[in-house]
Write a protein that holds these residues in place. Structure first.
Motif, PDB file in Angstrom:
ATOM      1  N   MET A   1       0.822  -1.204   0.000  1.00 42.73           N
ATOM      2  CA  MET A   1       0.000   0.000   0.000  1.00 42.73           C
ATOM      3  C   MET A   1       0.855   1.253   0.000  1.00 42.73           C
ATOM      4  N   SER A   2       1.850   1.327   0.903  1.00 43.22           N
ATOM      5  CA  SER A   2       2.580   2.579   1.049  1.00 43.22           C
ATOM      6  C   SER A   2       3.839   2.638   0.194  1.00 43.22           C
ATOM      7  N   THR A  14      -4.773   8.386  -8.309  1.00 46.32           N
ATOM      8  CA  THR A  14      -4.541   7.038  -7.818  1.00 46.32           C
ATOM      9  C   THR A  14      -5.822   6.231  -7.995  1.00 46.32           C
ATOM     10  N   VAL A  17      -4.467   0.890  -5.489  1.00 46.25           N
ATOM     11  CA  VAL A  17      -3.307   0.795  -4.620  1.00 46.25           C
ATOM     12  C   VAL A  17      -3.360  -0.560  -3.944  1.00 46.25           C
ATOM     13  N   LEU A  22      -8.331   2.925  -3.725  1.00 47.71           N
ATOM     14  CA  LEU A  22      -8.393   3.753  -2.535  1.00 47.71           C
ATOM     15  C   LEU A  22      -9.510   4.758  -2.736  1.00 47.71           C
ATOM     16  N   GLN A  26     -14.711   5.798   1.854  1.00 48.70           N
ATOM     17  CA  GLN A  26     -15.168   4.422   1.729  1.00 48.70           C
ATOM     18  C   GLN A  26     -15.543   3.831   3.074  1.00 48.70           C
ATOM     19  N   ASP A  99       2.937   0.697   7.466  1.00 45.46           N
ATOM     20  CA  ASP A  99       2.227  -0.534   7.121  1.00 45.46           C
ATOM     21  C   ASP A  99       2.094  -1.453   8.324  1.00 45.46           C
ATOM     22  N   ASN A 158      -3.821   8.157   4.987  1.00 46.44           N
ATOM     23  CA  ASN A 158      -4.561   7.428   3.962  1.00 46.44           C
ATOM     24  C   ASN A 158      -4.247   5.937   3.980  1.00 46.44           C
ATOM     25  N   VAL A 159      -3.046   5.566   4.400  1.00 49.17           N
ATOM     26  CA  VAL A 159      -2.746   4.144   4.576  1.00 49.17           C
ATOM     27  C   VAL A 159      -3.649   3.567   5.668  1.00 49.17           C
ATOM     28  N   LYS A 161      -6.497   4.715   6.613  1.00 53.33           N
ATOM     29  CA  LYS A 161      -7.869   4.724   6.093  1.00 53.33           C
ATOM     30  C   LYS A 161      -8.097   3.582   5.103  1.00 53.33           C
ATOM     31  N   TYR A 162      -7.126   3.316   4.272  1.00 50.62           N
ATOM     32  CA  TYR A 162      -7.230   2.229   3.299  1.00 50.62           C
ATOM     33  C   TYR A 162      -7.530   0.895   3.982  1.00 50.62           C
ATOM     34  N   TYR A 163      -6.928   0.692   5.147  1.00 48.77           N
ATOM     35  CA  TYR A 163      -7.134  -0.552   5.870  1.00 48.77           C
ATOM     36  C   TYR A 163      -8.397  -0.540   6.728  1.00 48.77           C
TER      37      TYR A 163
END
Length: 341
Positions: A1-2, A14, A17, A22, A26, A99, A158-159, A161-163
């Motif tokens: 991701m990062s 983007t 990712v 992303l 969401q 991560d 944002n990492v 948030k992505y998870y």
């Protein structure tokens, strides 16, 4: 991701990712910390490295369980997780990349625990006496560092948030009585210090509007260092939601130390909590009493929580001796009863 740096400039371009897209917005936004909720918790950032080395934990009945499950059994409802910029692979003084921190945050969320993300703004430990910038930032000018700070915080938030994790709190710096990223963001350069911290604040809020941005200071018994920081920060337009404090004092001084936390926080109209506590594992009864005393004093003075710093650690892993687990039996000591007394 990062692996790909996400900045405000390239986010809209983007489209994918890692394993998926992303999509901002969401994930649901967690409610902010409520004054009606008193949080008890722990910094457990060493857990993944300890597990990788083969360590495990037993509960008070001698049964092996996930450490987060055991902590919840003592009524804990929050965890704190530090993150470093470009850490080494040293199990004690490294790891905690974004991560790795995000992966631990996912575990905490699955366990139903509130999450506090603790930025050190360095590659390893930063604390009240040391505030070294990441090596990649060391030669930057103030203007360059503002850009680096903006990109770094926006990307790392944002990492998270992505998870699928929404932190309840985000600490922009660790024990920053003397400022951050020395010498550029030193407390002796309050306008630059404030500029860097405000940039971090704004990027946290852009990704997580509901997260409480926390300023974390150490040694609240040293009231003058608190006023020096806050007068410079507030006087230059500092933006923050909440105060966090580190204190490892004994039961006999808990009431006075918490009174200082409350006094400086009330002066600036901010809620507060204690984000670090610890005691000598060899002095179990006195440490249990101190923990109970801080919880009692915080509740009585409007504090919103207390987090124990790495209670799960064993002396075989590191020379830190202020944990709350028996390194021989792998069971929790009576110290943990201080949370429920």
């Amino acid at each position: 991701m990062s692996e790909r740096l996400i900045t405000r400039r390239n986010l809209l371009q983007t489209t994918a990712v890692g394993a998926g897209a992303l999509a901002l917005g969401q994930f649901g936004v967690a409610p902010p910390a409520s004054a009606a909720t008193f949080y008890t918790g722990a910094d457990v950032s060493w857990v993944p490295q300890m597990e990788a080395a083969g360590y495990y934990w037993l509960n008070s009945s001698g049964v092996r369980e996930d450490i987060l499950t055991i902590l919840k059994g003592y009524g804990l409802n929050a965890v704190r997780l530090r993150t470093w910029v470009n850490p080494s692979s040293d199990p004690v003084n490294g790891h905690c990349s974004i991560d790795e921190t995000a992966a631990m945050a996912v575990r905490a969320k699955a366990a139903g625990l509130a999450v506090d993300i603790d930025y050190h703004f360095g590659d390893t430990w930063n604390s009240v006496g040391v505030q070294n910038p990441p090596a990649a930032w060391a030669s930057m000018t103030y203007s360059q560092m503002l850009t680096a700070m903006s990109n770094y915080v926006f990307h790392t938030m944002n990492v998270i948030k992505y998870y699928g994790v929404t932190p309840t709190w985000v600490q922009i710096g660790n024990e920053i009585n003397g400022g951050i990223c020395h010498p550029v963001g030193s407390v002796s350069k309050p306008a630059q210090m404030t500029g860097l911290l405000n940039t971090a604040h704004d990027m946290v809020k852009e990704v997580f509007p509901s997260a409480l941005v926390m300023i974390h200071l150490a040694q609240p018994q040293n009231y003058s260092s608190l006023t020096t920081f806050f007068s410079g920060f507030s006087g230059n337009g500092g933006k923050w939601d909440m105060n966090g404090f580190s204190s490892y004092g004994s039961a006999s001084v808990a009431a006075g130390i918490v009174a200082n936390m409350a006094s400086i926080s009330n002066a600036y109209g901010k809620p507060y909590m204690q984000v670090e506590f610890g005691g000598q594992v060899g002095k179990v009864s006195s440490t249990e009493s101190a923990l109970e005393a801080y919880v009692t004093a915080l509740r009585a003075n409007g504090g919103q929580g207390l987090l124990y710093w790495e209670p799960e650690v064993y002396t075989q892993f590191t020379d830190y001796t202020m944990g709350a687990w028996n390194s021989s039996t792998f069971e929790p000591t009576a110290i943990m009863n201080g949370f429920t007394a």
